[in-house]
Design an enzyme around this catalytic site. Structure first.
Site, PDB file in Angstrom:
ATOM      1  N   TYR A 143      65.899   8.292  14.791  1.00 34.69           N
ATOM      2  CA  TYR A 143      65.301   6.984  15.079  1.00 34.69           C
ATOM      3  C   TYR A 143      63.793   7.140  14.985  1.00 34.69           C
ATOM      4  CZ  TYR A 143      63.886   2.735  17.543  1.00 34.69           C
ATOM      5  OH  TYR A 143      63.307   1.536  17.880  1.00 34.69           O
ATOM      6  N   ASP A 238      58.131  13.351  12.995  1.00 34.70           N
ATOM      7  CA  ASP A 238      58.059  12.313  14.013  1.00 34.70           C
ATOM      8  C   ASP A 238      58.173  13.003  15.372  1.00 34.70           C
ATOM      9  OD1 ASP A 238      58.358  10.333  15.832  1.00 34.70           O
ATOM     10  OD2 ASP A 238      59.888   9.211  14.724  1.00 34.70           O
ATOM     11  N   LYS A 266      54.668   8.031  23.182  1.00 33.02           N
ATOM     12  CA  LYS A 266      55.241   8.384  24.493  1.00 33.02           C
ATOM     13  C   LYS A 266      54.298   9.219  25.375  1.00 33.02           C
ATOM     14  CE  LYS A 266      59.767   7.031  23.120  1.00 33.02           C
ATOM     15  NZ  LYS A 266      60.584   7.210  21.945  1.00 33.02           N
TER      16      LYS A 266
HETATM   17  C1  PLP Z   1      60.590   6.111  20.762  1.00 28.98           C
HETATM   18  C2  PLP Z   1      60.512   6.643  19.391  1.00 28.98           C
HETATM   19  C3  PLP Z   1      59.850   5.960  18.368  1.00 28.98           C
HETATM   20  C4  PLP Z   1      59.323   4.557  18.539  1.00 28.98           C
HETATM   21  O1  PLP Z   1      58.325   4.487  19.481  1.00 28.98           O
HETATM   22  P1  PLP Z   1      58.022   3.033  20.151  1.00 28.98           P
HETATM   23  O2  PLP Z   1      56.809   3.302  20.978  1.00 28.98           O
HETATM   24  O3  PLP Z   1      59.240   2.697  20.933  1.00 28.98           O
HETATM   25  O4  PLP Z   1      57.780   2.094  19.054  1.00 28.98           O
HETATM   26  C5  PLP Z   1      59.689   6.586  17.156  1.00 28.98           C
HETATM   27  N1  PLP Z   1      60.171   7.817  16.941  1.00 28.98           N
HETATM   28  C6  PLP Z   1      60.839   8.509  17.889  1.00 28.98           C
HETATM   29  C7  PLP Z   1      61.316   9.882  17.600  1.00 28.98           C
HETATM   30  C8  PLP Z   1      61.044   7.929  19.139  1.00 28.98           C
HETATM   31  O5  PLP Z   1      61.755   8.580  20.050  1.00 28.98           O
END
Ligand code: PLP
Length: 427
Positions: A143, A238, A266
């Site tokens: 994701y 990511d 995050k």
């Molecule tokens: C949470 C998440 C996102 C998206 O971040 P948001 O701040 O919710 O838009 C992208 N990549 C990973 C791996 C994530 O866990």
């Protein structure tokens, strides 16, 4: 009698789709209505009915030093008193950028944004512009936020709801995304050969967190680096979850593989909305206003978010923090494993530092298909039994659990006693 949470949920569902502003919060997969949260402190969250829960969600990752940490609060309050947004450069942005670039080996330059979604979609735009190619490779169950290109075989809420992608994403766009099995280098080679000359970027969670936690097998990340180098494909890590979660400097530090571009979010926002993307200088200098690739943000580099992020990272920079997180994650998962073993319950735990997932399956979990062998009915029973005992877990089998610096050994002991009862309940 109806609880205050239930009452609010009824009202919320009339006002917002599903009553929430992000789908998994609605707890649909758990067959119950969500708790509305009034406040949080340290490792605990407290709902509007006054129930106190030991929190293993941590706002889905950011709260690594615990909720309402005094140093973070002080920094945010001080920043707020000086005005909440200027739409102009600030010293705090320079300080955070400097800290990120110093800590994360793949970052030579960085751009701060407001969410992880913004970070990944901007990194992909840059990769496409830099290579002049259109297609991207991602992994099943990965994701990367909710941008059109990335909602193909996605994890997290998309996975929990059991939909392969999303209506509203045009076929023409979805067809530019090739999704293959995690940990499968042969599948990556095949995709690269089949679409030779068309792949701009490969985006990967270096430790997957959105199909539940799945670890990279030893040759996986170095293999991706090699395959991307051979074809001048931009390798994007990511690290929105893993950045400053699995190690100071992220998974790229821990696994010794440096990507071309890195996405963060995050933890680096300490609970305020922040994202970041960055990497090789020659790539980042293609971003406006230096280069032609456009990306902007009214609230990017927001002073409150910078203050929360900096305060959080400074706490993490103190000696022993990652050892502490590792020890807590290790202790908790080993004890749960031992309990399940005694009860002869099929259970697999994947863990990297303070992020982990307990899968109700016999099968080792190295990709999405294996994650889906989990007994989600059993997870639901387990979740409900834990909640009844005051332990708040992610409301889906396919999410990561997080331990923070604020979780004490006594807290973990309490969660283990609850866990023992919950495992018996779902035998
Ligand atoms: C949470 C998440 C996102 C998206 O971040 P948001 O701040 O919710 O838009 C992208 N990549 C990973 C791996 C994530 O866990």
């Amino acid at each position: 009698m109806i609880t205050h949470s239930e009452q609010l949920f009824q009202q919320a569902r009339r006002l917002m789709p599903g009553g929430v502003n992000s789908p998994v919060r609605a707890w649909r997969a758990m067959g119950m209505s969500p708790r509305f949260i009034a406040r949080a402190q340290g490792p605990h969250i407290i709902d509007v009915d006054g129930n106190v829960y030991l929190d293993f969600v941590g706002s889905w990752g950011p709260m690594i030093v615990g909720h309402a940490h005094p140093k973070v609060l002080e920094a945010v309050q001080k920043a707020a008193a000086a005005g909440t947004s200027y739409g102009a450069p600030t010293p705090a942005e320079v300080e955070l950028a400097d800290l990120l670039i110093d800590a994360v080996s793949g970052l030579e330059m960085v751009r701060l944004v407001n969410s992880g979604t913004e970070a990944t979609m901007s990194a992909l735009r840059l990769a496409r512009a830099a290579t002049g190619r259109k297609k991207i490779i991602k992994f099943d169950g990965g994701y990367h936020g909710h941008a059109d290109t990335l909602l193909v075989q996605a994890g997290s809420g998309v996975l929990t709801q059991g939909i392969p992608g999303s209506p509203g994403v045009p076929e023409e766009i979805a067809s530019l995304t090739i999704s293959v099995a995690y940990n499968d280098l042969n599948a990556v080679v095949q995709a690269m050969e089949h679409h030779a000359g068309d792949i701009a970027a490969l985006i990967v969670e270096p430790v997957a967190g959105n199909m539940g936690v799945v670890l990279p097998q030893p040759d996986f990340l170095p293999g991706l680096r090699r395959l991307c180098d051979q074809r001048s494909i931009v390798l994007i890590f990511d690290e929105v979850i893993t950045g400053f979660r699995v190690a100071w400097g992220g998974a790229q530090k821990k696994f010794g593989v440096t990507p071309d571009l890195t996405c963060l979010g995050k933890v680096i926002g300490g609970g305020l909305p922040v994202g970041a993307y960055g990497g090789r200088r020659d790539l980042m200098e293609q971003m406006a206003p230096v280069g032609p690739v456009y990306q902007a943000g009214t609230l990017s580099g927001n002073p409150l978010a910078m203050a929360a992020g900096l305060a959080t990272l400074k706490i993490l920079a103190e000696p022993g923090t990652y050892e502490d997180l590792e020890e807590k994650g290790c202790y908790f998962t080993e004890q749960i494993s031992a309990l399940a073993h005694l009860m002869k319950l099929p259970l697999r735990i994947n863990r990297e530092g303070s992020m982990f997932t307990i899968f109700f399956t016999d099968c080792p979990v190295n990709n999405l298909v294996e994650a889906q062998t989990s007994d989600t009915g059993r997870f639901q029973q387990f979740f409900q039994a834990m909640l009844a005992q005051g332990v708040y877990l992610p409301p889906s089998q396919f999410e990561a659990w997080f331990v923070s610096l604020a979780h004490s050994p006594e807290d973990l002991q309490k969660a283990l006693s609850a866990g023992e009862k919950a495992l018996l309940d779902c035998k």
